[in-house]
Write a protein that holds these residues in place. Structure first.
Motif, PDB file in Angstrom:
ATOM      1  N   GLN A 262       0.823  -1.202   0.000  1.00  0.00           N
ATOM      2  CA  GLN A 262       0.000   0.000   0.000  1.00  0.00           C
ATOM      3  C   GLN A 262       0.863   1.261   0.000  1.00  0.00           C
ATOM      4  O   GLN A 262       2.011   1.265   0.450  1.00  0.00           O
ATOM      5  CB  GLN A 262      -0.927   0.014   1.224  1.00  0.00           C
ATOM      6  N   ASP A 263       0.274   2.348  -0.489  1.00  0.00           N
ATOM      7  CA  ASP A 263       0.959   3.643  -0.503  1.00  0.00           C
ATOM      8  C   ASP A 263       0.891   4.366   0.834  1.00  0.00           C
ATOM      9  O   ASP A 263       1.496   5.440   0.986  1.00  0.00           O
ATOM     10  CB  ASP A 263       0.356   4.547  -1.588  1.00  0.00           C
ATOM     11  N   VAL A 264       0.138   3.794   1.772  1.00  0.00           N
ATOM     12  CA  VAL A 264      -0.064   4.475   3.062  1.00  0.00           C
ATOM     13  C   VAL A 264       0.696   3.787   4.186  1.00  0.00           C
ATOM     14  O   VAL A 264       0.326   3.898   5.354  1.00  0.00           O
ATOM     15  CB  VAL A 264      -1.576   4.543   3.399  1.00  0.00           C
ATOM     16  N   GLN A 381      -7.040   8.524   4.716  1.00  0.00           N
ATOM     17  CA  GLN A 381      -6.092   8.174   3.663  1.00  0.00           C
ATOM     18  C   GLN A 381      -6.160   6.692   3.334  1.00  0.00           C
ATOM     19  O   GLN A 381      -6.083   6.289   2.164  1.00  0.00           O
ATOM     20  CB  GLN A 381      -4.674   8.557   4.093  1.00  0.00           C
ATOM     21  N   ASP A 384      -9.403   5.980   1.412  1.00  0.00           N
ATOM     22  CA  ASP A 384      -9.371   6.479   0.041  1.00  0.00           C
ATOM     23  C   ASP A 384      -8.421   5.691  -0.848  1.00  0.00           C
ATOM     24  O   ASP A 384      -8.687   5.513  -2.046  1.00  0.00           O
ATOM     25  CB  ASP A 384      -8.968   7.960   0.027  1.00  0.00           C
ATOM     26  N   GLN A 385      -7.304   5.223  -0.302  1.00  0.00           N
ATOM     27  CA  GLN A 385      -6.233   4.679  -1.130  1.00  0.00           C
ATOM     28  C   GLN A 385      -6.117   3.163  -1.107  1.00  0.00           C
ATOM     29  O   GLN A 385      -5.372   2.596  -1.909  1.00  0.00           O
ATOM     30  CB  GLN A 385      -4.891   5.293  -0.699  1.00  0.00           C
TER      31      GLN A 385
END
Length: 465
Positions: A262-264, A381, A384-385
Motif C-alpha cells: 500500500q501507498d499508506v 487516507q 481512500d487509497q
C-alpha cells in the motif's frame, strides 16, 4: 469503563507497583498483535450479520466474566496470601477475558470504520466520508467522556466492587441494545445489504476455488516429491523451495504482503508509533496517578476533559480537511500534538508531586486535539487509497502494528514497574511521538516534494508588515 478501571483494579490487587497493570497490558496487546491480521482476514470472508453476532456476543461476555472475576477478588482480598493458586488463576482469567474482548472489539472497529463507512459513502460527494468519519469518532469520544467520569465517581463515592459489578451488569443490558442499533443500520441501508450479498458470493467462489483444484495440486506435489526423492542432487533445493512456498502461502505472511504494497505504509506506521505511549489516560498512567494519591473521580474527570478536547477535534478535522487537504491536515496535527506533550515532559522537573500530576494530565488532555485529528487523517487516507478487496486485511494488519507498539509500552512498564520511575516512560513516549512526526513528515515530502509553502509564509509576513 473497563479501559479506565482496569488500572485501578490492578494497582489494588498489587499495591505500590505497576507490575500487574503492565502484565495485563502485555497480554491484551500481544493478542491483538498476533491475531490482528487473522481477524481482518476472517472478517473479509464473513457476512456482516455473522460478524455482528460474534463481535457483540464475545465482547460483552468477556467483559461480564472480567467484571465478575474482579468482584470476587475484591471481596476476598486475602486470597493473594491464603491461596496463591486461586489468586493466580483469577488474574489469568481477567487477562484472558481482556484479550478476547480486545480481539472482538477489533473486529467491530474494522467492520464499522474501515468497511461500512466506505460502503455507505460510495456514490456520494467525497466530503460525506469526511463528515461520517468525524461523527463516528465523536460518538466514540463522547462514550470515552462519560464512561470514566461515571466509573470514577462510583469508585470514589461508592466502592471499587460497585464499579466492577456495574460494569458486568451494563454489558448484560447493552449487548441487546448494541445489536438492535447496528442491525437496524445494516437492514436500513440497501448499500450494506447489497455489498453483503456480493461478499457472500465471493466467499463461496473462493472456497470452491480452494477446494476444487486441491486434489490435483496435492497429486502434483506428490509427484514432485517422488522426483525430488529420486534426484539426490536437487533434494536440498527442493526442500528450500517448498519451505519458501509454504511460508509465502501462509495467511499471516500474505496479509503483511498486502499491507506493505500500500501507498499508506508510512502514515500507518506513524499512527502506530503513537501507541507506544504512557501519555494517555490508559492503564499505566491511571495506576500511577492513583499511586500518587490523585482521587479516582479527579482522574476520571481529567479523562473526561481529555475526551472533550478529542470531540472538538471531530469538528476541527472536516474544517481543516476541506481547506488544506487530508495530507497536510495530518502534518499540522501530529506536530501540534508533539508541542502539547512538551508540557508533560516539563512536569518531570516539578518538585511538588500533585502539581506535577496535574501538569501531566493537562498536557495529555491538550495533546488529544492533535492526536485525534491525525488519527482521522490517516484513517481517511487508508479508506481512500486502499482497494475494497484489501480493506479488511489492511485494517487488521494496521491494528496489529498498533497493538505491537502498545505491547512495547506495557513491556517497558514491566521493566520499569516502580511508579517513582514513571518519568522514564514519559521520556520514551515523547521520543516515539517525535519519531512518528518525523516519519509522517518524510511521507509528506515524498508525496508533495515539500513540507511547507515557504513563499506563502513570506508573502503573509510581508503583508502583515
Amino acid at each position: 469503563m473497563w479501559e479506565f478501571s482496569v488500572g485501578l483494579y490492578m494497582i489494588k490487587f498489587w499495591p505500590d507497583s505497576l507490575l500487574m497493570a503492565a502484565a495485563y497490558g502485555v497480554v491484551e496487546s500481544a493478542s491483538a498483535t498476533l491475531f490482528g491480521p487473522f481477524v481482518g482476514q476472517w472478517l473479509d470472508r464473513s457476512t456482516y450479520p455473522k460478524v455482528l453476532q460474534i463481535w457483540l456476543s464475545t465482547q460483552n461476555f468477556s467483559f461480564i466474566v472480567a467484571g465478575i472475576t474482579v468482584v470476587g477478588l475484591l471481596i476476598y482480598p486475602e486470597l493473594r496470601e491464603t491461596n496463591a493458586t486461586a489468586f493466580t488463576l483469577l488474574i489469568v482469567l481477567i487477562n484472558l477475558s481482556g484479550a478476547v474482548a480486545v480481539l472482538s472489539t477489533l473486529a467491530g472497529t474494522i467492520l464499522i470504520e474501515r468497511e461500512w463507512l466506505v460502503v455507505i459513502s460510495e456514490g456520494h460527494p467525497s466530503n460525506l466520508l469526511t463528515k461520517m468519519n468525524s461523527r463516528i469518532r465523536r460518538i466514540d469520544l463522547i462514550s470515552k467522556l462519560f464512561a470514566p467520569v461515571v466509573s470514577g465517581f462510583i469508585i470514589s463515592f461508592v466502592s471499587l466492587i460497585a464499579s466492577a459489578a456495574c460494569l458486568a451488569i451494563w454489558n448484560v443490558v447493552s449487548v441487546f441494545l448494541q445489536y438492535w442499533l447496528l442491525n437496524s443500520v445494516y437492514e436500513g441501508i440497501p448499500a450494506l445489504t447489497e455489498r453483503n450479498r456480493k461478499r457472500g458470493l465471493n466467499a463461496t467462489l473462493l472456497y470452491d476455488q480452494e477446494e476444487g483444484p486441491s486434489t490435483s495440486r496435492d497429486q502434483s506435489r506428490q509427484n514432485q516429491d517422488l522426483e525430488d526423492h529420486s534426484e539426490d542432487v536437487s533434494l536440498g533445493n527442493s526442500r528450500v523451495e517448498k519451505f519458501v512456498k509454504r511460508v509465502s502461502d501462509n495467511s499471516f505472511v500474505r496479509a503483511w504482503q498486502v499491507y506493505l504494497r500500500q501507498d499508506v505504509v508510512l502514515p500507518g506506521l506513524a499512527l502506530a508509533l503513537l501507541y507506544f505511549t504512557v501519555l494517555s489516560f490508559g492503564t499505566l498512567m491511571t495506576a500511577t496517578l492513583e499511586w500518587e494519591g490523585i482521587p479516582a473521580y479527579i482522574i476520571g474527570t481529567g479523562r473526561g476533559i481529555s475526551a472533550i478536547v478529542g470531540i472538538s477535534a471531530t469538528f476541527l478535522y472536516p474544517f481543516l480537511e476541506t481547506r488544506i487537504s487530508t495530507l497536510r491536515t495530518g502534518l499540522w496535527s501530529i506536530w501540534s500534538q508533539w508541542t502539547c506533550l512538551l508540557v508533560c515532559v516539563g512536569s518531570i522537573w516539578v518538585k511538588n508531586n500533585t502539581t506535577s500530576a496535574y501538569l501531566l494530565m493537562a498536557g495529555v488532555a491538550a495533546s488529544r486535539l492533535g492526536l485525534w485529528v491525525f488519527d482521522l487523517s490517516v484513517i481517511q487516507q487508508m479508506q481512500d487509497q486502499v482497494s475494497e478487496s484489501d480493506r479488511a486485511v489492511v485494517g487488521g494488519v494496521q491494528n496489529s502494528i498498533q497493538s505491537f507498539w502498545d505491547l512495547m509500552t506495557y513491556i517497558m512498564g514491566l521493566i520499569i514497574s516502580n511508579p517513582q520511575d514513571f518519568w522514564k516512560l514519559i521520556i520514551m513516549s515523547f521520543g516515539l511521538v517525535t519519531v512518528a512526526a518525523i516519519t509522517y513528515s518524510v511521507h509528506i515530502y515524498r508525496v508533495r516534494k515539500h513540507l511547507f509553502h515557504f513563499e506563502k509564509l513570506i508573502m503573509l509576513f510581508h503583508h502583515s508588515i
